[in-house]
Motif scaffolding. Structure first.
Motif, PDB file in Angstrom:
ATOM      1  N   ASP A   1      10.313 -45.047  16.903  1.00  0.00           N
ATOM      2  CA  ASP A   1      11.172 -45.322  15.675  1.00  0.00           C
ATOM      3  C   ASP A   1      11.252 -46.345  14.586  1.00  0.00           C
ATOM      4  N   PRO A   2      10.942 -45.990  13.837  1.00  0.00           N
ATOM      5  CA  PRO A   2      10.747 -47.036  12.611  1.00  0.00           C
ATOM      6  C   PRO A   2      11.695 -48.102  12.533  1.00  0.00           C
ATOM      7  N   ALA A   3      13.060 -47.243  12.315  1.00  0.00           N
ATOM      8  CA  ALA A   3      14.349 -48.716  11.840  1.00  0.00           C
ATOM      9  C   ALA A   3      13.791 -49.196  12.979  1.00  0.00           C
ATOM     10  N   VAL A   4      13.459 -48.933  14.289  1.00  0.00           N
ATOM     11  CA  VAL A   4      14.535 -49.955  14.955  1.00  0.00           C
ATOM     12  C   VAL A   4      12.601 -50.903  15.683  1.00  0.00           C
ATOM     13  N   ALA A   5      11.562 -50.193  15.214  1.00  0.00           N
ATOM     14  CA  ALA A   5      10.146 -51.118  15.552  1.00  0.00           C
ATOM     15  C   ALA A   5       9.714 -51.523  14.109  1.00  0.00           C
ATOM     16  N   GLY A   6       9.897 -51.265  13.108  1.00  0.00           N
ATOM     17  CA  GLY A   6       9.138 -51.045  11.556  1.00  0.00           C
ATOM     18  C   GLY A   6       8.177 -50.378  11.534  1.00  0.00           C
ATOM     19  N   GLY A   7       7.512 -49.543  12.287  1.00  0.00           N
ATOM     20  CA  GLY A   7       6.173 -49.009  12.583  1.00  0.00           C
ATOM     21  C   GLY A   7       5.851 -49.049  13.254  1.00  0.00           C
ATOM     22  N   GLY A   8       4.829 -48.452  13.443  1.00  0.00           N
ATOM     23  CA  GLY A   8       3.836 -48.247  14.578  1.00  0.00           C
ATOM     24  C   GLY A   8       2.929 -49.218  15.627  1.00  0.00           C
ATOM     25  N   GLN A   9       1.647 -48.849  14.719  1.00  0.00           N
ATOM     26  CA  GLN A   9       0.507 -49.796  15.667  1.00  0.00           C
ATOM     27  C   GLN A   9       0.505 -51.038  15.011  1.00  0.00           C
ATOM     28  N   ILE A  10       0.631 -51.004  12.791  1.00  0.00           N
ATOM     29  CA  ILE A  10       0.394 -52.153  12.270  1.00  0.00           C
ATOM     30  C   ILE A  10       1.871 -52.989  12.615  1.00  0.00           C
ATOM     31  N   TYR A  11       2.996 -53.030  13.010  1.00  0.00           N
ATOM     32  CA  TYR A  11       3.909 -53.920  13.426  1.00  0.00           C
ATOM     33  C   TYR A  11       3.356 -54.181  14.879  1.00  0.00           C
ATOM     34  N   CYS A  12       3.234 -53.325  16.114  1.00  0.00           N
ATOM     35  CA  CYS A  12       3.186 -53.426  17.426  1.00  0.00           C
ATOM     36  C   CYS A  12       2.138 -54.661  17.853  1.00  0.00           C
ATOM     37  N   GLN A  13       0.468 -53.819  17.010  1.00  0.00           N
ATOM     38  CA  GLN A  13      -0.256 -54.396  16.923  1.00  0.00           C
ATOM     39  C   GLN A  13      -1.161 -55.509  16.712  1.00  0.00           C
ATOM     40  N   ILE A  14      -1.378 -55.010  15.327  1.00  0.00           N
ATOM     41  CA  ILE A  14      -1.585 -55.543  13.492  1.00  0.00           C
ATOM     42  C   ILE A  14      -0.824 -57.130  13.543  1.00  0.00           C
ATOM     43  N   SER A  15       0.494 -57.193  13.901  1.00  0.00           N
ATOM     44  CA  SER A  15       1.234 -58.335  14.323  1.00  0.00           C
ATOM     45  C   SER A  15       0.199 -59.670  14.794  1.00  0.00           C
TER      46      SER A  15
ATOM     47  N   GLY B   1       1.154 -74.441  19.340  1.00  0.00           N
ATOM     48  CA  GLY B   1       0.159 -74.054  19.435  1.00  0.00           C
ATOM     49  C   GLY B   1       0.646 -72.498  18.782  1.00  0.00           C
ATOM     50  N   SER B   2       1.295 -72.068  18.149  1.00  0.00           N
ATOM     51  CA  SER B   2       1.691 -70.421  17.618  1.00  0.00           C
ATOM     52  C   SER B   2       2.520 -70.639  16.864  1.00  0.00           C
ATOM     53  N   PRO B   3       2.753 -72.088  15.337  1.00  0.00           N
ATOM     54  CA  PRO B   3       3.938 -72.123  14.335  1.00  0.00           C
ATOM     55  C   PRO B   3       4.480 -70.796  13.538  1.00  0.00           C
ATOM     56  N   ALA B   4       6.006 -70.252  14.049  1.00  0.00           N
ATOM     57  CA  ALA B   4       6.046 -69.839  13.164  1.00  0.00           C
ATOM     58  C   ALA B   4       5.518 -68.742  12.132  1.00  0.00           C
ATOM     59  N   ARG B   5       4.955 -70.246  10.958  1.00  0.00           N
ATOM     60  CA  ARG B   5       4.175 -69.413   9.980  1.00  0.00           C
ATOM     61  C   ARG B   5       3.048 -68.945  10.369  1.00  0.00           C
ATOM     62  N   PHE B   6       1.962 -68.742  11.351  1.00  0.00           N
ATOM     63  CA  PHE B   6       1.716 -67.241  11.568  1.00  0.00           C
ATOM     64  C   PHE B   6       2.095 -66.377  11.576  1.00  0.00           C
ATOM     65  N   GLY B   7       3.196 -66.391  12.490  1.00  0.00           N
ATOM     66  CA  GLY B   7       4.282 -64.957  12.138  1.00  0.00           C
ATOM     67  C   GLY B   7       4.526 -64.214  10.487  1.00  0.00           C
ATOM     68  N   LEU B   8       4.793 -65.383   9.986  1.00  0.00           N
ATOM     69  CA  LEU B   8       4.843 -65.244   8.152  1.00  0.00           C
ATOM     70  C   LEU B   8       3.240 -64.796   7.751  1.00  0.00           C
ATOM     71  N   TYR B   9       2.976 -65.031   8.286  1.00  0.00           N
ATOM     72  CA  TYR B   9       0.893 -64.140   7.195  1.00  0.00           C
ATOM     73  C   TYR B   9       1.050 -63.568   8.510  1.00  0.00           C
ATOM     74  N   ALA B  10       1.170 -63.387   9.036  1.00  0.00           N
ATOM     75  CA  ALA B  10       1.009 -61.432   9.854  1.00  0.00           C
ATOM     76  C   ALA B  10       2.748 -60.509   9.302  1.00  0.00           C
ATOM     77  N   MET B  11       3.680 -61.445   9.095  1.00  0.00           N
ATOM     78  CA  MET B  11       4.277 -60.483   8.027  1.00  0.00           C
ATOM     79  C   MET B  11       3.641 -59.369   6.623  1.00  0.00           C
ATOM     80  N   LYS B  12       3.406 -60.897   6.151  1.00  0.00           N
ATOM     81  CA  LYS B  12       3.010 -61.290   4.394  1.00  0.00           C
ATOM     82  C   LYS B  12       1.970 -59.699   4.440  1.00  0.00           C
TER      83      LYS B  12
END
Length: 361
Positions: free
Chosen positions: A194-208, A328-339
């Motif tokens: 469900d895009p409303a729950v997950a955001g999207g498919g492969q792009i949100y789940c794995q390309i993140s 080892g995994s600062p949240a700014r890397f997660g922000l980078y992925a979201m961009k």
């Protein structure tokens, strides 16, 4: 000896598979509460994992006296409000990927964590492998020369999740090495479909994963993104291709799909510089470095348990809070992925290239 008083928010599939076991086995972590929006589920987890308190609301979690840290492993659509509340309370936060649904939400959370002076990590196990650490060192030190091009192929067998199938419908009676047994909790049928729950498919789940790893390796901002998606027979993306230009001019190509047989998946990363190239296969724990001067280094294959160290983000989280380790995994890397994710979604929707700001994430 000082311990860290923790709670897990979203005690579902991944919470009970990775985060709760990691906290339970860490000698300096004190897991005091688990949360699920389903009160019965929260009580079941608390009983089975011997956790003192079961919570069904964020208010209950945040009212726990002496609480210092939370791990957020709920579905992506509630990451932002849950992390916001925890950071406003002054708690240290480890958040699952994808960080949020919108990049602006991730940006706000990163800024708030800095303002509050708390530790904020994104849960990406590949950031903790010996190969990823060495690859980052090689790239950052200039051993490969000027960074010119990166090619990534990342595949996984997620198609059943994107279709909203049950665990049994996806894996049947023939478990693989990567799926050796039925987990304590299986994913909810809408958690990935469900895009409303997950955001999207492969792009949100794995390309993140891929985009955050790109941030780890290069520390180069994405400045332009062009993407195409194919949803196959689902309402979320299944086949994705991305072309990215990084600050400094390096070109990145990403091909990723969740539609593979259960017998094989790939995570090939190829990094090309003016002095050499780096070849990684993250799912297989392999890495080689080839330099133009003729020097070739073939690194020892990682043991199976170290290929995807699912407990590492949680263990590092506790150690960072205690001052025993670097983040080892600062949240700014997660922000980078979201961009990258947000730009890719916009590009796929408009069939055009998307230009990003070049401020450092």
């Amino acid at each position: 000896m000082k311990t860290v008083k923790c709670a897990v928010i979203g005690a579902g599939w991944w919470g009970t598979t990775a985060h709760i076991p990691a906290l339970k086995r860490h000698p300096l972590a004190k897991l005091v509460a688990v949360h699920s929006r389903d009160a019965d589920k929260a009580r079941l987890v608390a009983t089975d994992f011997r956790v003192p308190q079961a919570c069904a609301t964020m208010k209950e979690v945040l009212s726990i006296e002496g609480l210092e840290a939370v791990v957020i492993s709920s579905t992506p659509n509630v990451h932002y409000p849950q992390a916001l509340a925890a950071l406003q309370r002054g708690l240290h936060v480890l958040i699952e990927k994808p960080m949020t649904i919108k990049a602006a939400e991730s940006e706000e959370l990163v800024a708030l964590a800095e303002q509050q002076g708390v530790h904020f990590l994104v849960s990406c196990p590949w950031h903790y492998t010996a190969h990823s650490k060495e690859a980052r060192r090689l790239i950052q030190s200039g051993a490969l020369g000027q960074l010119k091009m990166i090619s990534v192929l990342m595949t996984n067998f997620n198609l059943g999740l994107y279709r909203g199938l049950s665990w049994e419908e996806i894996f049947g009676s023939r478990p693989t090495l990567q799926n050796s047994s039925r987990p304590y909790f299986t994913p909810g049928r809408s958690s990935y479909s469900d895009p409303a729950v997950a955001g999207g498919g492969q792009i949100y789940c794995q390309i993140s994963h891929v985009a955050a790893h790109l941030a780890l390796l290069t520390e180069r901002d994405p400045i332009q993104v062009f993407a195409r998606f194919d949803n196959a027979d689902t309402v979320v993306d299944v086949y994705d291709t991305l072309n990215i230009k990084l600050e400094g001019g390096a070109l990145v190509s990403i091909a990723s799909t969740g539609a593979t047989p259960h017998s094989e998946r790939n995570y090939e990363v190829r990094v090309y510089g003016t002095k050499g190239m780096l070849l990684m296969e993250l799912w297989k724990g392999k890495m080689e470095c080839h330099l133009f001067d003729g020097n070739v280094t073939r690194y020892p294959d990682l043991p199976q348990a170290d290929i995807y160290p699912l407990f590492a983000p949680t263990e590092n989280f506790v150690d960072v809070i205690l001052g025993r380790a670097e983040n080892g995994s600062p949240a700014r890397f997660g922000l980078y992925a979201m961009k990258v994710i947000e730009a890719a979604c916009e590009s796929a929707r408009t069939h055009s290239s998307v230009t990003l700001g070049n401020s450092k994430p």
